[in-house]
Structure formats: C-alpha cells, structure tokens
Design an enzyme around this catalytic site. Structure first.
Site, PDB file in Angstrom:
ATOM      1  N   GLY A 193       0.613  -1.299  -0.018  1.00  0.00           N
ATOM      2  CA  GLY A 193      -0.102   0.056   0.146  1.00  0.00           C
ATOM      3  C   GLY A 193       0.835   1.330   0.105  1.00  0.00           C
ATOM      4  O   GLY A 193       0.393   2.273  -0.798  1.00  0.00           O
ATOM      5  N   CYS A 229       3.602   7.721  24.343  1.00  0.00           N
ATOM      6  CA  CYS A 229       4.585   7.017  24.712  1.00  0.00           C
ATOM      7  C   CYS A 229       4.912   5.755  23.742  1.00  0.00           C
ATOM      8  O   CYS A 229       5.855   4.853  23.854  1.00  0.00           O
ATOM      9  CB  CYS A 229       4.292   6.320  26.257  1.00  0.00           C
ATOM     10  SG  CYS A 229       4.760   7.395  27.448  1.00  0.00           S
ATOM     11  N   ASN A 278      -7.289   4.543   9.401  1.00  0.00           N
ATOM     12  CA  ASN A 278      -6.736   3.638  10.040  1.00  0.00           C
ATOM     13  C   ASN A 278      -6.960   3.423  11.569  1.00  0.00           C
ATOM     14  O   ASN A 278      -6.705   2.300  12.217  1.00  0.00           O
ATOM     15  CB  ASN A 278      -5.211   3.358   9.465  1.00  0.00           C
ATOM     16  CG  ASN A 278      -4.336   4.307   9.535  1.00  0.00           C
ATOM     17  OD1 ASN A 278      -4.876   5.303   8.924  1.00  0.00           O
ATOM     18  ND2 ASN A 278      -3.296   4.324  10.390  1.00  0.00           N
TER      19      ASN A 278
HETATM   20  C1  LIG Z   1      -4.310   3.923   5.413  1.00  0.00           C
HETATM   21  C2  LIG Z   1      -3.362   3.035   5.145  1.00  0.00           C
HETATM   22  N1  LIG Z   1      -2.640   3.654   4.140  1.00  0.00           N
HETATM   23  C3  LIG Z   1      -1.538   2.804   3.990  1.00  0.00           C
HETATM   24  C4  LIG Z   1      -0.879   1.750   4.611  1.00  0.00           C
HETATM   25  C5  LIG Z   1       0.199   0.847   4.168  1.00  0.00           C
HETATM   26  O1  LIG Z   1       0.179  -0.223   3.610  1.00  0.00           O
HETATM   27  P1  LIG Z   1       1.124  -1.183   3.513  1.00  0.00           P
HETATM   28  O2  LIG Z   1       1.394  -1.823   4.650  1.00  0.00           O
HETATM   29  O3  LIG Z   1       0.919  -2.337   2.611  1.00  0.00           O
HETATM   30  O4  LIG Z   1       2.332  -0.524   3.037  1.00  0.00           O
HETATM   31  C6  LIG Z   1      -1.657   1.408   5.752  1.00  0.00           C
HETATM   32  C7  LIG Z   1      -1.204   0.114   6.507  1.00  0.00           C
HETATM   33  O5  LIG Z   1      -0.453   0.072   7.054  1.00  0.00           O
HETATM   34  C8  LIG Z   1      -2.954   2.033   5.992  1.00  0.00           C
HETATM   35  O6  LIG Z   1      -3.621   1.659   7.019  1.00  0.00           O
HETATM   36 ZN   LIG Z   2       6.535   7.134  28.789  1.00  0.00          ZN
END
Ligand SMILES: Cc1ncc(COP(=O)(O)O)c(C=O)c1O
Ligand SMILES: [Zn+2]
Lengths: 151, 388
Positions: B73, B327, B154
């Site tokens: 991605g 953290c 995400n």
């Molecule tokens: C919204 C979003 N974009 C891009 C990525 C990156 O994808 P990849 O881990 O296949 O490089 C992620 C996940 O890690 C994602 O949640």
């Molecule tokens: Zn801490």
C-alpha cells in the site's frame, strides 16, 4: 521495541504501588515531553526512608522505573536517596529502549521532589542540599531525549 | 472467563484466509514460471495474474486494464503522489491538497515533495475525523494539481464522503487520489460512481499476504514511473511479478466481493456490542465518527490511564490491541490523528484501538470486555490522576 525481562517483571508486578495517606514526603512530577505523571510518597524517620510508595500514569517504562526506584531508595538515608540517578535505575532494570530513557528521568525527579517536600515540611531550605528541585523549567532541558543516550 | 487468545488488531494486519493460501500454493511450488516468458510454464503465472487483476478490478468497479500490482500500500501511495506531482501531464502545477490525518505513507511522501519545492495544504478535519467539503473547496487554488484524501482512517475508522469529494474534484478538473487501504473489501468502493482517479490498496488488510498491493489509475492518466526497469505492468511498474501474492490478493478480493455484505453486518453487530460495553466504563469516549465508520474498527480514549500500559496488560491476557498514545509512538507526541481530531495530549494518552475481524466471535467480545474492565481498574488504581 522490546523491554527487558526485568522491566516487564516490574511492570507486570509493580513493587510498592499504591497510596500512602500518612506519608511525610510527597513529590509529584510530570513529564512535559510525553505526558507521563509520577507521584512518590515516603515515610521518613530519623533521615531514613522506612517506606516508599508510588502512583504512576504512564507507559511500561514509567511504571517499571517507578517500581524499581522505590526498591532502590527503601531503607536508604535521605542523602543516599539524593544520589540516585536515572542511570542507576535503568541499569537495575537491565536497560531501557533508547526512546524510553526520558521516562526514567521522571523517577529520579519524583524522588528528588519528594525529598524537597520532606525538607520543606521540616522548615529546612532544600536548595543548598538538594540543589535544583526539579520543578523549574530549566531542569528539563539537559535531561535530553532518549535518542542520544545509550541503553 | 477462561484465558483465551483474541486477535483484535485487524487494522494493523489480518491473517491469511485459508482459501487464499490454497489458491497461492501452486505458485509457491510447482507453478514458478516467470509471467513474461514464452513457454507454457510461464503462461499459468500470466493467466493467474490476469484473473487476479479482474477480481481486484471488479470489487471497485474498475476495468482490469486500470489495475497495476505493486509491492504494498505504501508503494501505491508513493506512486500516486510522486507519480502525479512529477508528471508532465499536470503541467507544472505545484500544489497538493491532502489531510492532517493521513497514513504516514501519504504524510511523509507529501513532506518529501515539500522539500522538493512543491506546496502542500494539510486540511484540518472535524472532531470525528471527517473532511469538510467547504474546507476542501476553499483550499483549491488555480495551481492545485491533486487532492489526496484517505477513504477510511486506520486509527479511528472514520469513512470520508469520498463520492462528494470525487464529484467536486472532477468538476474542478483536479486529479483525485484516495488511500483506500483500510476501506477496500470492507466498505463499498466504486471508482466510477465516486469519480476516483487513482486509488491505493494493500493485500494484508483483506486476508491476503503482506507485501502486495495495487493501484488503480483511471484510463488516460499517466504517472511518472517510480520503479524503473523491465516492462512489467505495461511499463508502469518494473519488477518480476510476485505471482503467488498477486493471486492471493485476487482471491481475497473475490471472497470479499461475495461476503462483504454479510461480513459488514456481522462486524457491525460485534462492534456495537464492544463499543456499547466499553463506553459504559466511566470517563471513556468513542473516537471517530459515531456512524460513518469502518465496520470492525472500535477506538476509544480511556481517561487517566496510558495506552501503552493498557496494550501491554491486554497482551498479558492474550488480547492483541493497539494505541496511539505518545509513549507508544516513540516520538513523544500522541498520534497525529488523535491530535488532528482535536483531542488534548492528556486525553490522547489513553487511546486504545480494537479492530475486529471475521475470526472474532461474540465470546471474544465478552472476554475483551471482562479483561479490559479489570485492566482499566488495575491501571486506574495505580494512577495519581484518577478521580471517580
Ligand atoms: C491507511 C493506510 N495506508 C497505507 C498503509 C500502508 O500499507 P502497507 O503496509 O501495505 O504498505 C496502511 C497500513 O499499514 C494504512 O492503514
Ligand atoms: Zn513514557
């Protein structure tokens, strides 16, 4: 990022955690950087730390360093406790990941703050003994962020 | 309840579906031919890849010829932003619009483009993490070359009004890219109806393997090439194709096309139960949009405890979760998404993300609620700032 076995042990089973309403030395410090907050409470008799407890709002490293710090100062004299450095706490925990070094500074500062409180309650000016109390803003600049320090 | 293992971090990655693995196996063993070769061993690789391309296209209403396979991605995101901003087709326009809550694959790429001299506007979002159309419209300039807005976030699961954004961009003649890594296979995606020009997806969020992704590029759009070399993917992305993973991605897309409706209903029900349970804890809030969210994403802020401690203690109970607390990031700041929706550092410190998948059950949710409640009590008992 991985914590040492010792860190995980102190995080999972923190020693001396809880409130101490009859403490005669209390210090609360906050980490301006990441938002962790640590409170140290002590019972001091004849200059000896006979009991020490902590409460911490923070990450695994913050909890583990608080726990270890209480163990390291319990039974020690006030003067000995003042010598406690974050390095010593970290070494006792078999190290911390570099990004977490700043959390260990909090334990050192919390102990110092509690001892400052102890002297103040006795009517003694803590400045000549403790030096910088850890409460001034200049204090934070030279503790550094973990990245330049080693585990 | 008895101890059990509960994987509740499906936004981080998902397990490979056994049907996907089965479909992949021949291409990891006997069918190892290079898809570009003339002899028949290579043909089965080629045919399987084209079948996968069809499936990937079908689930977003694209033409197979508009799908290009990539390594992940992140690569698709890089290809979209760098590829279009650097392209001749955009006629030297220097302005990129994106949002402040994008994945780092977009944010760090946009920052790199800024260093090269491009100008980037990072749109603010509302308190639910949604892009507001009027704010986007005001940010558009005569030299705006591209708008890139993530389909679904995400960390908090908020789904953006992609169709409206697509319509606006099409009217203005601006290329619209969306990072649909979290959305594809989980909510309906239709590149035609939504006027999407470029779209990124990733295999490992839909029960296909890690290390494979794809990019949809609408017919007629030419991006500058990111990875140069051989003529694979019609000369747009060099590198001998990862047939097994591509086949896995295709099979995962096929399965999602058949099951998405059912999965959505199931995950919404599980999430409802989890969200209702967790938000009954004192001083605990749901983050993200109350309704316009991914079916399996449940994200919270729990006052007076810190996220990393929470995740570690959940792990002791066999529960895999994640957090955006300061953290945990190693950067000393809470996640940019939590700050982006206006949370204070203090509230963001108690962030917890539980993302459910099809392998999770009602019992898992009961178990999470039971153990989470205990862990929250333990950590609050330890917290100097906890007041009932
Ligand atoms: C919204 C979003 N974009 C891009 C990525 C990156 O994808 P990849 O881990 O296949 O490089 C992620 C996940 O890690 C994602 O949640
Ligand atoms: Zn801490």
């Amino acid at each position: 990022m991985n914590y040492s076995k010792k860190v995980m042990d102190h995080f999972a089973h923190p020693r001396n955690v809880g409130d101490m309403p009859d403490a005669n030395a209390v210090g609360t410090v906050g980490n301006q950087k990441c938002g962790d907050i640590m409170k140290m409470m002590m019972k001091i008799e004849n200059d000896i730390i006979v009991d020490c407890k902590f409460q911490t709002f923070g990450c695994g490293a913050a909890v583990a360093t608080s726990s270890m710090a209480t163990e390291l100062v319990k039974g020690k004299t006030v003067q000995e406790a003042l010598q406690l450095s974050n390095k010593a706490v970290m070494e006792a925990l078999d190290g911390l990941p570099p990004v977490k070094v700043h959390c260990s500074v909090l334990a050192e500062e919390a102990i110092r703050a509690a001892l400052v409180d102890y002297y103040k309650r006795q009517g003694i000016d803590p400045e000549p003994i403790v030096g910088c109390s850890g409460e001034c803003s200049e204090c934070h600049h030279d503790h550094g962020h973990g990245e330049e320090e080693e585990e | 309840m008895e101890d059990r293992f509960v994987y509740a971090d499906n936004a981080a990655t998902t397990p490979i579906d056994p049907r996907v693995l089965e479909k992949m196996m021949p291409f990891l063993t006997t069918e190892y031919g290079n898809a570009s070769t003339l002899y028949s061993l290579g043909h089965s690789s080629h045919d399987a890849m084209e079948e996968a391309r069809k499936e990937v296209a079908l689930l977003m209403n694209a033409d197979p010829g508009e799908i290009y396979f990539t390594g992940c991605g992140s690569e698709s995101d890089n290809m979209a932003l760098r590829g279009w901003m650097h392209s001749k087709q955009n006629k030297g326009k220097k302005h990129l619009i994106t949002t402040c809550i994008e994945h780092h694959a977009i944010l760090h790429t946009a920052q790199a483009l800024e260093k090269e001299g491009f100008e980037v506007t990072y749109l603010p979002v509302d308190k639910h993490g949604m892009v507001e159309l009027e704010v986007l419209e005001k940010a558009i300039r005569p030299d705006t070359a591209m708008v890139s807005v993530m389909f679904a976030n995400n960390e908090i699961g908020t789904v953006n009004p992609i169709a409206e954004i697509g319509k606006l961009c099409r009217e203005k003649g601006i290329i619209f890219h969306t990072d649909a890594v979290q959305a594809y296979g989980h909510v309906p995606v239709d590149v035609k109806a939504m006027n999407i020009d470029i779209l990124s997806i990733s295999g490992h969020k839909i029960n296909a393997p890690k290390g494979v992704g794809a990019i949809y590029i609408r017919k007629g759009i030419l991006l500058n090439q990111l990875i140069t070399g051989g003529g694979q993917e019609k000369g747009r992305r060099a590198g001998t194709e990862n047939i097994a993973s591509i086949v896995g991605l295709g099979e995962a897309a096929r399965i999602k096309r058949e099951t998405m409706e059912e999965e959505t209903a199931y995950l919404r029900k599980l999430s409802r139960k989890l969200i209702d349970g967790v938000t009954k804890f004192p001083q605990t809030i749901l983050t993200g949009h109350p309704t316009e969210r991914l079916p399996g994403t449940c994200s919270f802020c729990i006052n007076a405890i810190e996220g990393e401690s929470l995740v570690l203690m959940l792990d002791f109970n066999g529960i895999c979760a994640s957090t955006g607390s300061a953290c945990s990031t190693g950067s000393l700041d809470p996640s940019h998404v939590l700050l982006g929706i206006g949370l204070t550092h203090e509230i963001a410190h108690g962030s917890l993300r539980l993302t459910l998948g099809m392998q999770n059950t009602e019992e898992d949710v009961d178990y999470i609620l039971e153990r989470l409640e205990q862990v929250v009590k333990t950590l609050r008992a330890m917290s100097p700032i906890w007041h009932e």
